[in-house]
Write an enzyme that holds these catalytic residues in place. Sequence first.
Site, PDB file in Angstrom:
ATOM      1  N   ASP A 177      90.886  95.785  74.173  1.00  9.01           N
ATOM      2  CA  ASP A 177      91.392  97.151  74.011  1.00  9.01           C
ATOM      3  C   ASP A 177      92.619  97.151  73.118  1.00  9.01           C
ATOM      4  O   ASP A 177      93.666  96.621  73.485  1.00  9.01           O
ATOM      5  CB  ASP A 177      91.742  97.732  75.389  1.00  9.01           C
ATOM      6  CG  ASP A 177      90.492  98.032  76.187  1.00  9.01           C
ATOM      7  OD1 ASP A 177      89.670  98.826  75.709  1.00  9.01           O
ATOM      8  OD2 ASP A 177      90.335  97.451  77.287  1.00  9.01           O
ATOM      9  N   MET A 185      91.642 102.025  69.954  1.00  5.08           N
ATOM     10  CA  MET A 185      92.232 103.298  70.400  1.00  5.08           C
ATOM     11  C   MET A 185      93.489 103.516  69.575  1.00  5.08           C
ATOM     12  O   MET A 185      94.620 103.430  70.067  1.00  5.08           O
ATOM     13  CB  MET A 185      92.539 103.226  71.902  1.00  5.08           C
ATOM     14  CG  MET A 185      91.282 103.355  72.751  1.00  5.08           C
ATOM     15  SD  MET A 185      91.520 102.725  74.424  1.00  5.08           S
ATOM     16  CE  MET A 185      91.258 100.980  74.105  1.00  5.08           C
ATOM     17  N   HIS A 242      87.643  97.498  70.887  1.00 10.94           N
ATOM     18  CA  HIS A 242      87.692  98.952  71.090  1.00 10.94           C
ATOM     19  C   HIS A 242      89.007  99.454  70.517  1.00 10.94           C
ATOM     20  O   HIS A 242      90.072  99.187  71.078  1.00 10.94           O
ATOM     21  CB  HIS A 242      87.574  99.210  72.611  1.00 10.94           C
ATOM     22  CG  HIS A 242      87.718 100.632  73.023  1.00 10.94           C
ATOM     23  ND1 HIS A 242      87.891 100.994  74.342  1.00 10.94           N
ATOM     24  CD2 HIS A 242      87.720 101.788  72.320  1.00 10.94           C
ATOM     25  CE1 HIS A 242      88.000 102.318  74.425  1.00 10.94           C
ATOM     26  NE2 HIS A 242      87.898 102.820  73.208  1.00 10.94           N
ATOM     27  N   MET A 269      83.395 107.020  77.108  1.00 11.13           N
ATOM     28  CA  MET A 269      84.574 106.802  77.954  1.00 11.13           C
ATOM     29  C   MET A 269      84.385 107.561  79.261  1.00 11.13           C
ATOM     30  O   MET A 269      84.187 108.778  79.270  1.00 11.13           O
ATOM     31  CB  MET A 269      85.848 107.306  77.274  1.00 11.13           C
ATOM     32  CG  MET A 269      86.370 106.449  76.129  1.00 11.13           C
ATOM     33  SD  MET A 269      86.574 104.689  76.475  1.00 11.13           S
ATOM     34  CE  MET A 269      87.760 104.710  77.830  1.00 11.13           C
ATOM     35  N   SER A 326      87.063  93.586  80.397  1.00 12.04           N
ATOM     36  CA  SER A 326      88.174  94.055  79.566  1.00 12.04           C
ATOM     37  C   SER A 326      89.414  93.259  79.926  1.00 12.04           C
ATOM     38  O   SER A 326      89.902  93.331  81.057  1.00 12.04           O
ATOM     39  CB  SER A 326      88.424  95.538  79.814  1.00 12.04           C
ATOM     40  OG  SER A 326      89.715  95.870  79.340  1.00 12.04           O
ATOM     41  N   HIS A 357      85.710  92.307  76.026  1.00 12.97           N
ATOM     42  CA  HIS A 357      86.136  93.622  75.537  1.00 12.97           C
ATOM     43  C   HIS A 357      87.649  93.602  75.314  1.00 12.97           C
ATOM     44  O   HIS A 357      88.412  93.317  76.233  1.00 12.97           O
ATOM     45  CB  HIS A 357      85.756  94.673  76.586  1.00 12.97           C
ATOM     46  CG  HIS A 357      86.029  96.082  76.187  1.00 12.97           C
ATOM     47  ND1 HIS A 357      85.164  96.837  75.427  1.00 12.97           N
ATOM     48  CD2 HIS A 357      87.085  96.896  76.460  1.00 12.97           C
ATOM     49  CE1 HIS A 357      85.657  98.057  75.252  1.00 12.97           C
ATOM     50  NE2 HIS A 357      86.826  98.118  75.867  1.00 12.97           N
ATOM     51  N   ASP A 402      82.806 102.704  79.676  1.00 15.37           N
ATOM     52  CA  ASP A 402      84.116 102.079  79.839  1.00 15.37           C
ATOM     53  C   ASP A 402      85.017 102.977  80.678  1.00 15.37           C
ATOM     54  O   ASP A 402      85.324 104.101  80.285  1.00 15.37           O
ATOM     55  CB  ASP A 402      84.695 101.878  78.422  1.00 15.37           C
ATOM     56  CG  ASP A 402      86.039 101.163  78.392  1.00 15.37           C
ATOM     57  OD1 ASP A 402      86.536 100.762  79.458  1.00 15.37           O
ATOM     58  OD2 ASP A 402      86.563 100.995  77.280  1.00 15.37           O
ATOM     59  N   MET A 445      95.452  99.336  71.408  1.00  9.41           N
ATOM     60  CA  MET A 445      96.126 100.637  71.596  1.00  9.41           C
ATOM     61  C   MET A 445      97.412 100.661  70.785  1.00  9.41           C
ATOM     62  O   MET A 445      98.142  99.668  70.745  1.00  9.41           O
ATOM     63  CB  MET A 445      96.457 100.841  73.075  1.00  9.41           C
ATOM     64  CG  MET A 445      95.260 100.715  73.993  1.00  9.41           C
ATOM     65  SD  MET A 445      95.704 101.135  75.681  1.00  9.41           S
ATOM     66  CE  MET A 445      94.176 100.741  76.532  1.00  9.41           C
TER      67      MET A 445
END
Length: 227
Positions: A35, A68, A66, A137, A8, A33, A175, A37
Amino acid sequence: MTVLIAPSILSADFAVLGDAIAAVQRGGADLIHVDVMDGHFVPNITVGPPVVESIKRVARVPLDVHLMITDPDRYIDAFAEAGAAMMSVHVEVLPHLHRTVHAIKALGVKAGVVLNPSTPVVALEQMAADVDYVLVMSVNPGFGGQTFIPRSESKVREVRALLDRAGNSGLVEIDGGIDADTAPRVVAAGARILVAGSAIFHTPDPERATRELKAAAQSALASPTAR
Ligand code: DX5
Ligand code: ZN
């Protein structure tokens, strides 16, 4: 069957992201990966489609994005166009999860569904045949460097069993708080994609940390408790 390692980049130095990606790829990273957000679904804010597009230009392995964010439906086209090979969305924000998962697949992207630590596995029951993978998660999303929640181990087993009952050979991803200690445990429980941020990038040698994490994960495949 092998275990895929997905470093990540959340814990990498964003000023030298290309170098960070090259290092983990030398160490055997199978995926990168990313992330995403939005400061709403989670308190933190990270990157959007333009950064994914730049990463796509330098990465040799597929991008695992991913999301979020509170409204993933608005952004899945943009992330697909930016180069996501896999995209995961949180069940907690999607009343029409079936539609979203099929919209992701229609873009030629693997569709994953993510469960927060407090979300029960049963939330996925009607979608078990539809998803390409499930992300469990093992910390509350938002930040790197948090402690692995031990209950996640049995949750991975439950998700694996649910997918098996649906005849779905899609992989279980995990994760949060994954390191050389927790990796063999979650692999034994059935996880086959391991995300790791701080255990890789908060070390002096991310290339070596990737290699060592992969070895620790693979060792559990040989153990008698592994599925
Ligand atoms: C947390 C992110 C993770 C994070 C994991 O919300 O989804 O991908 O980078 O970081 P570590 O491996 O440090 O727990
Ligand atoms: Zn993540």
